[in-house]
Design a protein around this motif. Structure first.
Motif, PDB file in Angstrom:
ATOM      1  N   THR A 131       0.791  -1.231   0.000  1.00  0.00           N
ATOM      2  CA  THR A 131       0.000   0.000   0.000  1.00  0.00           C
ATOM      3  C   THR A 131       0.823   1.281   0.000  1.00  0.00           C
ATOM      4  O   THR A 131       0.273   2.368  -0.188  1.00  0.00           O
ATOM      5  CB  THR A 131      -0.907   0.019   1.251  1.00  0.00           C
ATOM      6  OG1 THR A 131      -0.082  -0.113   2.425  1.00  0.00           O
ATOM      7  CG2 THR A 131      -1.921  -1.116   1.214  1.00  0.00           C
ATOM      8  N   ARG A 145      -4.329   5.203  -5.479  1.00  0.00           N
ATOM      9  CA  ARG A 145      -4.870   4.708  -4.219  1.00  0.00           C
ATOM     10  C   ARG A 145      -6.107   3.852  -4.465  1.00  0.00           C
ATOM     11  O   ARG A 145      -6.287   2.804  -3.839  1.00  0.00           O
ATOM     12  CB  ARG A 145      -5.233   5.877  -3.306  1.00  0.00           C
ATOM     13  CG  ARG A 145      -4.077   6.551  -2.591  1.00  0.00           C
ATOM     14  CD  ARG A 145      -4.654   7.525  -1.560  1.00  0.00           C
ATOM     15  NE  ARG A 145      -3.628   8.169  -0.765  1.00  0.00           N
ATOM     16  CZ  ARG A 145      -3.881   8.845   0.358  1.00  0.00           C
ATOM     17  NH1 ARG A 145      -5.143   8.962   0.777  1.00  0.00           N
ATOM     18  NH2 ARG A 145      -2.902   9.413   1.050  1.00  0.00           N
ATOM     19  N   GLU A 146      -6.951   4.314  -5.338  1.00  0.00           N
ATOM     20  CA  GLU A 146      -8.182   3.567  -5.614  1.00  0.00           C
ATOM     21  C   GLU A 146      -7.881   2.192  -6.192  1.00  0.00           C
ATOM     22  O   GLU A 146      -8.554   1.208  -5.877  1.00  0.00           O
ATOM     23  CB  GLU A 146      -9.088   4.367  -6.557  1.00  0.00           C
ATOM     24  CG  GLU A 146      -9.807   5.532  -5.895  1.00  0.00           C
ATOM     25  CD  GLU A 146     -10.649   5.098  -4.698  1.00  0.00           C
ATOM     26  OE1 GLU A 146     -11.402   4.098  -4.829  1.00  0.00           O
ATOM     27  OE2 GLU A 146     -10.543   5.738  -3.638  1.00  0.00           O
ATOM     28  N   LYS A 149      -6.747   0.074  -3.257  1.00  0.00           N
ATOM     29  CA  LYS A 149      -7.865  -0.253  -2.359  1.00  0.00           C
ATOM     30  C   LYS A 149      -8.782  -1.285  -2.992  1.00  0.00           C
ATOM     31  O   LYS A 149      -9.289  -2.181  -2.310  1.00  0.00           O
ATOM     32  CB  LYS A 149      -8.643   1.021  -2.004  1.00  0.00           C
ATOM     33  CG  LYS A 149      -9.760   0.764  -0.996  1.00  0.00           C
ATOM     34  CD  LYS A 149     -10.345   2.051  -0.452  1.00  0.00           C
ATOM     35  CE  LYS A 149     -11.230   2.746  -1.457  1.00  0.00           C
ATOM     36  NZ  LYS A 149     -11.970   3.886  -0.844  1.00  0.00           N
ATOM     37  N   ASP A 186      -3.535   8.053   6.708  1.00  0.00           N
ATOM     38  CA  ASP A 186      -4.937   8.211   6.308  1.00  0.00           C
ATOM     39  C   ASP A 186      -5.338   7.158   5.290  1.00  0.00           C
ATOM     40  O   ASP A 186      -6.460   6.623   5.325  1.00  0.00           O
ATOM     41  CB  ASP A 186      -5.195   9.624   5.773  1.00  0.00           C
ATOM     42  CG  ASP A 186      -4.464   9.892   4.469  1.00  0.00           C
ATOM     43  OD1 ASP A 186      -3.259   9.538   4.368  1.00  0.00           O
ATOM     44  OD2 ASP A 186      -5.091  10.446   3.543  1.00  0.00           O
ATOM     45  N   PHE A 187      -4.406   6.796   4.382  1.00  0.00           N
ATOM     46  CA  PHE A 187      -4.732   5.771   3.389  1.00  0.00           C
ATOM     47  C   PHE A 187      -4.749   4.390   4.035  1.00  0.00           C
ATOM     48  O   PHE A 187      -5.589   3.547   3.695  1.00  0.00           O
ATOM     49  CB  PHE A 187      -3.741   5.810   2.232  1.00  0.00           C
ATOM     50  CG  PHE A 187      -4.039   4.796   1.161  1.00  0.00           C
ATOM     51  CD1 PHE A 187      -5.301   4.682   0.618  1.00  0.00           C
ATOM     52  CD2 PHE A 187      -3.047   3.942   0.700  1.00  0.00           C
ATOM     53  CE1 PHE A 187      -5.583   3.739  -0.372  1.00  0.00           C
ATOM     54  CE2 PHE A 187      -3.316   3.002  -0.288  1.00  0.00           C
ATOM     55  CZ  PHE A 187      -4.591   2.897  -0.819  1.00  0.00           C
ATOM     56  N   GLU A 190      -8.015   4.114   5.617  1.00  0.00           N
ATOM     57  CA  GLU A 190      -9.071   4.026   4.594  1.00  0.00           C
ATOM     58  C   GLU A 190      -9.163   2.617   4.025  1.00  0.00           C
ATOM     59  O   GLU A 190     -10.259   2.044   3.902  1.00  0.00           O
ATOM     60  CB  GLU A 190      -8.771   5.035   3.485  1.00  0.00           C
ATOM     61  CG  GLU A 190      -9.788   5.019   2.331  1.00  0.00           C
ATOM     62  CD  GLU A 190      -9.401   5.967   1.204  1.00  0.00           C
ATOM     63  OE1 GLU A 190      -9.895   5.759   0.072  1.00  0.00           O
ATOM     64  OE2 GLU A 190      -8.600   6.891   1.448  1.00  0.00           O
ATOM     65  N   ILE A 191      -8.033   2.015   3.698  1.00  0.00           N
ATOM     66  CA  ILE A 191      -8.063   0.702   3.063  1.00  0.00           C
ATOM     67  C   ILE A 191      -8.436  -0.386   4.074  1.00  0.00           C
ATOM     68  O   ILE A 191      -9.188  -1.318   3.757  1.00  0.00           O
ATOM     69  CB  ILE A 191      -6.717   0.407   2.368  1.00  0.00           C
ATOM     70  CG1 ILE A 191      -6.859  -0.741   1.374  1.00  0.00           C
ATOM     71  CG2 ILE A 191      -5.601   0.108   3.359  1.00  0.00           C
ATOM     72  CD1 ILE A 191      -5.657  -0.879   0.446  1.00  0.00           C
ATOM     73  N   ASN A 193     -10.350   0.043   6.726  1.00  0.00           N
ATOM     74  CA  ASN A 193     -11.775   0.202   7.002  1.00  0.00           C
ATOM     75  C   ASN A 193     -12.621  -0.296   5.843  1.00  0.00           C
ATOM     76  O   ASN A 193     -13.741  -0.788   6.045  1.00  0.00           O
ATOM     77  CB  ASN A 193     -12.090   1.670   7.319  1.00  0.00           C
ATOM     78  CG  ASN A 193     -11.650   2.045   8.721  1.00  0.00           C
ATOM     79  OD1 ASN A 193     -11.598   1.206   9.613  1.00  0.00           O
ATOM     80  ND2 ASN A 193     -11.317   3.324   8.928  1.00  0.00           N
ATOM     81  N   ALA A 194     -12.100  -0.194   4.623  1.00  0.00           N
ATOM     82  CA  ALA A 194     -12.836  -0.737   3.477  1.00  0.00           C
ATOM     83  C   ALA A 194     -12.953  -2.256   3.586  1.00  0.00           C
ATOM     84  O   ALA A 194     -14.016  -2.839   3.303  1.00  0.00           O
ATOM     85  CB  ALA A 194     -12.138  -0.344   2.179  1.00  0.00           C
ATOM     86  N   HIS A 233      -8.511   5.255  14.588  1.00  0.00           N
ATOM     87  CA  HIS A 233      -9.235   5.515  13.339  1.00  0.00           C
ATOM     88  C   HIS A 233      -9.808   4.263  12.681  1.00  0.00           C
ATOM     89  O   HIS A 233     -10.391   4.356  11.591  1.00  0.00           O
ATOM     90  CB  HIS A 233      -8.321   6.253  12.346  1.00  0.00           C
ATOM     91  CG  HIS A 233      -8.007   7.654  12.775  1.00  0.00           C
ATOM     92  ND1 HIS A 233      -7.013   7.955  13.674  1.00  0.00           N
ATOM     93  CD2 HIS A 233      -8.574   8.847  12.421  1.00  0.00           C
ATOM     94  CE1 HIS A 233      -6.960   9.270  13.863  1.00  0.00           C
ATOM     95  NE2 HIS A 233      -7.890   9.833  13.120  1.00  0.00           N
ATOM     96  N   ASP A 235     -12.537   1.404  12.146  1.00  0.00           N
ATOM     97  CA  ASP A 235     -13.952   1.151  12.408  1.00  0.00           C
ATOM     98  C   ASP A 235     -14.095  -0.145  13.222  1.00  0.00           C
ATOM     99  O   ASP A 235     -13.235  -1.033  13.184  1.00  0.00           O
ATOM    100  CB  ASP A 235     -14.719   1.000  11.092  1.00  0.00           C
ATOM    101  CG  ASP A 235     -14.736   2.289  10.276  1.00  0.00           C
ATOM    102  OD1 ASP A 235     -14.484   3.361  10.868  1.00  0.00           O
ATOM    103  OD2 ASP A 235     -14.976   2.211   9.051  1.00  0.00           O
TER     104      ASP A 235
END
Length: 560
Positions: A131, A145-146, A149, A186-187, A190-191, A193-194, A233, A235
């Protein structure tokens, strides 16, 4: 490093976390342990383990007490696949042990992995993809990033889709943002939590989020900041087990793990003795025994660490360093004289204290834990070379050979033995130390020796004894006689009768020789010559009286 090369490097950016809490925390309980010896450790071996070797190693890990064991990358090679199938089909996995497999987030590899784990009671399916910006740019040709992810999310969806195909197996998902150690936080959040959003874990059925320090780029405190930031951070925190997987590129794998646990992590992956890529993975033995040394039960049994090390070295063909914490040959060894003296005093004091109170806390200078608790022996603690001191040599003679030298004798014996070690240019064995002591100080027969000796009570002075002896001096035999308040004193007076007393006895000690013949006694006599010189002699004999005379004669001979 050449100073001109410094310009190519940059400091690692700190984490903005002004209200960090981990510095105020302490480790009070053990994490969940997961051994990755059979995967991460195995892939780093110049000669990877065979199936039979992996089976033996798996059994070792189970005996140690690991409840989660990563058994390989079954989609990558037939050996890995066949090993896992044997574990399952031959019912080799204990009821309370969960196997773990690793697989990239690629469809055909995930499907092959599910074939491999079919039939297991429980299995952790550990999916991962890189990542970090560096990996995105170099390995994935400037992927966005997308894009990255999506790899993670698609992998998690496929695992969830395949779970019903092996209903007899409980599947636990683990996701690793590989190269987390240099991924933007932050990334990373994000990943992760996805993936959490896809898997939908609950407090009853948790998933694992593994945050690997894949390559150490920074100091352990920043690693701890990263872990605490992520935990804040993520979830569904009550449904997620946060796992650490540190490497050792900067030599701080243990510190990074311990601070990561202080930051709130729940689980630790690592290997025995830190085997792994480059400078290695976390050494679980190190971290677990650190905890034991603070009175924390870990669930891992390293009470016979030498035996574990022997199996490890035979199977992996790797060598545990002599200075490896806890396991290395020399870590409970002192060559320094001051260290040896402190250890000897500490062990002697502890022996007395535990005789009164067996529960007295451990406390011996230079020894963080009791070596016997991990299968090490006291006999190996003190080793003698030219840097050693009098206390260490006395310790060896006492513990190994049952000779309890008077403290005042230590300097003379110590100097002689470590001068010998300096002359030879090497370490001396315990038997060599004993031989040197006997050669220099014990039962000396030149120029004076006792040929015959007889004691009797003096009829005129009650309590005194009379000594009659035959001695040989420079080849000439003489009959001597003396009276005194004990055998030594009587013999001194006998020597005086023929003009051989140019000294006075200033100390005398004796004891039974421990660990040797029950019939042997050892005696130590200190004498001071008329010119001020002080020497010690030793005598060893089945008779305590004869041992004392031999000690006196040895001292007399040393004055010549």
């Amino acid at each position: 490093m050449n100073s001109t090369a410094i310009s190519k490097y940059r400091p690692f950016p700190p984490v903005r976390l002004p209200d960090r809490t981990w510095p105020d925390q302490t480790i009070t309980k053990a994490p969940i342990w997961c051994s990755v010896d059979l995967r991460d450790g195995n892939q780093a071996l110049p000669q990877p383990m065979s199936v039979e070797e992996k089976l033996e190693f798996f059994d070792l890990l189970c005996r140690i007490g690991f409840k989660q064991i990563e058994v390989g990358f079954p989609s990558a090679a037939d050996t890995e696949f066949n090993f896992l199938r044997r574990l399952i089909e031959e019912d080799r996995i204990p009821e309370d042990v969960t196997i773990q497999i690793l697989v990239q987030t690629r469809e055909h590899l995930i499907r092959r992995s599910f074939e491999a784990i079919a039939g297991a009671k429980r299995a952790i399916v550990h999916i991962y993809n890189s990542t970090s910006p560096l990996q995105r740019r170099v390995t994935f040709s400037d992927a966005s990033r997308e894009d990255i992810k999506k790899l993670a999310v698609d992998g998690a969806k496929l695992v969830k889709e395949l779970v019903p195909t092996i209903p007899q197996t409980e599947v636990i998902l683990q996701y690793s943002p590989e190269s987390f150690s240099d991924t933007e936080l932050d990334f990373a959040a994000e990943i992760c939590n996805a993936v959490i959003g896809v898997w939908q874990p609950t407090p009853e059925k948790k998933m694992i989020v593994n945050l690997p320090d894949t390559v150490q780029w920074t100091t352990p405190n920043i690693h701890a900041d990263m872990i605490e930031w992520m935990i804040r951070h993520l979830d569904r925190r009550d449904s997620v087990i946060v796992s650490l997987h540190t490497h050792n590129d900067r030599g701080t794998g243990t510190a990074a793990t311990e601070l990561g646990l202080m930051a709130g992590a729940d689980r630790v992956e690592g290997t025995l003795f830190g085997n792994g890529e480059r400078t290695g993975n976390l050494d679980i033995v190190n971290v677990a025994l650190n905890m034991n040394g603070h009175g924390i039960e870990t669930g891992l049994d390293f009470s016979d660490l030498p035996a574990i090390r022997a199996v490890y070295e035979r199977i992996t063909k790797m060598i545990v360093s002599e200075r490896q914490p806890y396991a290395g040959e020399l870590v409970f060894t002192a060559f320094s004289g001051s260290h040896q003296d402190a250890i000897k005093k500490g062990l002697d004091r502890r022996e007395k204290e535990t005789a009164i109170d067996p529960a007295v806390p451990w406390g011996v200078p230079y020894l963080t834990i009791d070596p016997q608790d991990i299968g090490r022996s006291y006999e190996a603690i003190i080793r003698i070379n030219s840097q050693s001191g009098k206390g260490g040599i006395a310790y060896i003679l006492d513990r190994e050979h049952g000779l309890d030298l008077p403290k005042a004798m230590h300097p003379q014996v110590g100097k002689y033995v470590y001068d010998l070690a300096d002359q030879l240019g090497r370490e001396l064995t315990p038997d060599e130390i004993r031989d040197a002591f006997y050669l220099r100080f014990t039962n000396l027969t030149s120029p004076l020796t006792v040929v015959d000796y007889e004691l009797g009570h003096h009829t005129e002075t009650r309590g005194n004894v009379e000594c009659k002896a035959t001695v040989r001096l420079d080849g000439d035999e003489k009959q001597i006689k003396g009276t005194g308040n004990g055998p030594i004193n009587a013999f001194v007076h006998a020597l005086e009768s023929i003009g051989l007393k140019d000294f006075k006895v200033t100390d005398y000690r004796s004891h039974a020789v421990r660990g040797g013949s029950d019939a042997n006694a050892a005696a130590y006599v200190q004498v001071q010559h008329d010119d001020g010189r002080i020497v010690w002699g030793c005598g060893v004999d089945p008779s305590i009286e004869m041992a004392g005379l031999k000690a006196l004669v040895s001292a007399w001979n040393l004055l010549r």
